[in-house]
Scaffold this motif. Structure first.
Motif, PDB file in Angstrom:
ATOM      1  N   GLN A 258       0.846  -1.185   0.000  1.00 26.17           N
ATOM      2  CA  GLN A 258       0.000   0.000   0.000  1.00 26.17           C
ATOM      3  C   GLN A 258       0.883   1.236   0.000  1.00 26.17           C
ATOM      4  O   GLN A 258       2.007   1.225   0.494  1.00 26.17           O
ATOM      5  CB  GLN A 258      -0.939   0.015   1.208  1.00 26.17           C
ATOM      6  CG  GLN A 258      -0.242   0.101   2.547  1.00 26.17           C
ATOM      7  CD  GLN A 258      -1.207   0.014   3.709  1.00 26.17           C
ATOM      8  OE1 GLN A 258      -1.826  -1.022   3.946  1.00 26.17           O
ATOM      9  NE2 GLN A 258      -1.356   1.123   4.424  1.00 26.17           N
ATOM     10  N   ASP A 262       0.737  10.759  -1.837  1.00 29.56           N
ATOM     11  CA  ASP A 262      -0.091  11.030  -3.015  1.00 29.56           C
ATOM     12  C   ASP A 262       0.771  11.072  -4.270  1.00 29.56           C
ATOM     13  O   ASP A 262       1.751  11.816  -4.339  1.00 29.56           O
ATOM     14  CB  ASP A 262      -0.817  12.363  -2.834  1.00 29.56           C
ATOM     15  CG  ASP A 262      -1.736  12.690  -4.010  1.00 29.56           C
ATOM     16  OD1 ASP A 262      -2.135  11.743  -4.721  1.00 29.56           O
ATOM     17  OD2 ASP A 262      -2.039  13.883  -4.208  1.00 29.56           O
ATOM     18  N   GLN A 264      -0.976  11.037  -7.447  1.00 27.99           N
ATOM     19  CA  GLN A 264      -1.938  11.333  -8.499  1.00 27.99           C
ATOM     20  C   GLN A 264      -1.391  12.405  -9.444  1.00 27.99           C
ATOM     21  O   GLN A 264      -1.036  13.511  -9.030  1.00 27.99           O
ATOM     22  CB  GLN A 264      -3.254  11.831  -7.881  1.00 27.99           C
ATOM     23  CG  GLN A 264      -4.335  12.197  -8.894  1.00 27.99           C
ATOM     24  CD  GLN A 264      -4.853  10.969  -9.646  1.00 27.99           C
ATOM     25  OE1 GLN A 264      -5.032   9.903  -9.073  1.00 27.99           O
ATOM     26  NE2 GLN A 264      -5.087  11.123 -10.952  1.00 27.99           N
ATOM     27  N   SER A 291      -2.642   4.039  -8.855  1.00 33.44           N
ATOM     28  CA  SER A 291      -2.916   5.150  -7.936  1.00 33.44           C
ATOM     29  C   SER A 291      -2.852   6.502  -8.631  1.00 33.44           C
ATOM     30  O   SER A 291      -2.912   7.539  -7.960  1.00 33.44           O
ATOM     31  CB  SER A 291      -1.920   5.119  -6.771  1.00 33.44           C
ATOM     32  OG  SER A 291      -2.033   3.907  -6.047  1.00 33.44           O
TER      33      SER A 291
END
Length: 392
Positions: A258, A262, A264, A291
């Motif tokens: 995981q 961030d 993105q 992701s």
């Protein structure tokens, strides 16, 4: 007496001291001064720098020697009919400062354990040949992943290798990106210089992407690589450092992963000290893509690429490039995967060896502000026009 004379700067003081000592010893002062001058010259004479290598990565060793402007010391490194190592130093090394360039890795001509044995016997042979100082230059340090006991009845192999090197009376060890920095403590009173590969990678990506790297996310594939990711981010002035948390159920097999951070809409660079079967790397790349990451690159100092690593890299469409150094020979791996790009360690190792030989600071190697020769060599391997670079 000779030492006292040879270390005096004032010529009148030397003359007066020589007369005083000459009277005591019934020896002409001129003879004392002459002998003292010879002693001073002997004290100031530097050790000759010599380089020796085994069979694990001869091209890298020869490239380092070329950068240093010295010839490789001739040596016979082979095997007897029964497989035992056969070594003979063919040149005179008495009183020399000798550097043994031998990554402990497999190559097309030798296996990993043979390369370790060659290193040990080369050091032992040089010690018997009366070399003044012996430095083992080991860009890739074998067994480094086994640096602690993770379960009952297993060895701490990194410590065992360190003890073997110390038993051979090596004076110093130079390596690159140890898997765990604490391995240096296994050497007790033997100095260990751990050079860093992130500096080379930062120059490479700066040259290729310019100021765009400030918006990159630097990704640590596990908790142990966070410091490396932070260092690379600092060199690139990147604003984001991301960590991938993984749960490993057995060797070379990860159960779950995981992302902490961030990614993105950002290009990502995964940084680690080594890549082996590439299973974890490919899973991390796919996780970043899912992701929201855009372009994804990876850089590792030591490219082991055990099968089926190259096949996995080729099948991973999300990965743009896999950048490694030549601490381990990469010719065969590059033939299997066009995504593998190689930066040479030769200029960095040559400067480190020169600093050790001249007893100057090694930390200065990591405070330059302009791209250096290793980046030019990496550029040639990628096909980018090297005229775009500005060198001082």
């Amino acid at each position: 007496i000779f030492f006292r004379l040879s270390t005096m700067d004032d010529r009148n003081a030397v003359s007066n001291q020589a007369e005083e000592l000459g009277t005591m010893m019934s020896t002409p002062p001129s003879k004392l001064i002459s002998v003292a001058s010879g002693a001073a010259a002997s004290l100031e004479r530097p050790y000759r720098l010599k380089c020796v290598t085994g069979n694990s990565n001869r091209p890298l060793a020869e490239a380092v020697a070329k950068k240093l402007g010295v010839e490789m010391c001739p040596a016979r490194v082979g095997q007897f009919a029964n497989g035992e190592i056969d070594i003979k130093i063919l040149g005179n090394v008495r009183g020399d400062d000798v550097f043994v360039l031998q990554p402990t890795c497999a190559s097309s001509t030798t296996d990993l354990n043979t390369s370790v044995m060659e290193l040990l016997l080369l050091i032992h042979t040089l010690r018997l040949a009366s070399a003044k100082r012996i430095t083992a230059v080991v860009p890739h340090f074998a067994y480094a992943r086994q640096d602690r006991k993770t379960e009952a009845r297993v060895p701490i192999s990194a410590s065992a290798v360190a003890q073997l090197l110390m038993a051979m009376s090596v004076d110093r060890v130079v390596t690159v990106d140890l898997h765990c920095g604490q391995i240096q403590g296994f050497f007790h009173n033997t100095p260990v210089d751990n050079l860093y590969g992130y500096f080379l990678f930062s120059e490479y990506f700066k040259m290729k992407h310019g100021d765009d790297t400030k918006e990159f996310a630097i990704v640590a594939p596990d908790a142990g690589a966070v410091e490396k990711a932070r260092n690379l981010a600092d060199k690139l002035s990147a604003s984001h450092v991301v960590t991938i948390l993984k749960r490993r159920v057995e060797k070379n097999k990860v159960d779950s992963m995981q992302i902490v951070g961030d990614v993105q809409g950002r290009a990502c660079i995964i940084v680690d000290d080594m890549i082996d079967t590439a299973g974890t790397m490919v899973k991390g790349v796919n996780l970043l893509r899912d992701s929201g990451a855009t372009d994804i690159y990876a850089c590792c100092t030591h490219g082991i690429f055990s099968d089926p690593a190259c096949e996995r890299l080729n099948n991973c469409d999300a990965l743009k490039e896999m950048v490694v150094t030549d601490s381990i020979p990469q010719e065969l791996n590059q033939a299997k995967s066009s995504k593998i790009k190689v930066i040479s360690l030769a200029p960095l190792l040559a400067k480190a060896i020169r600093s050790v030989h001249e007893e100057t600071s090694l930390s200065s190697l990591f405070h330059r502000t302009v791209p250096s020769t290793p980046v030019v060599e990496a550029v040639r391997s990628t096909g980018i026009d090297s005229s775009l670079m500005t060198l001082s």
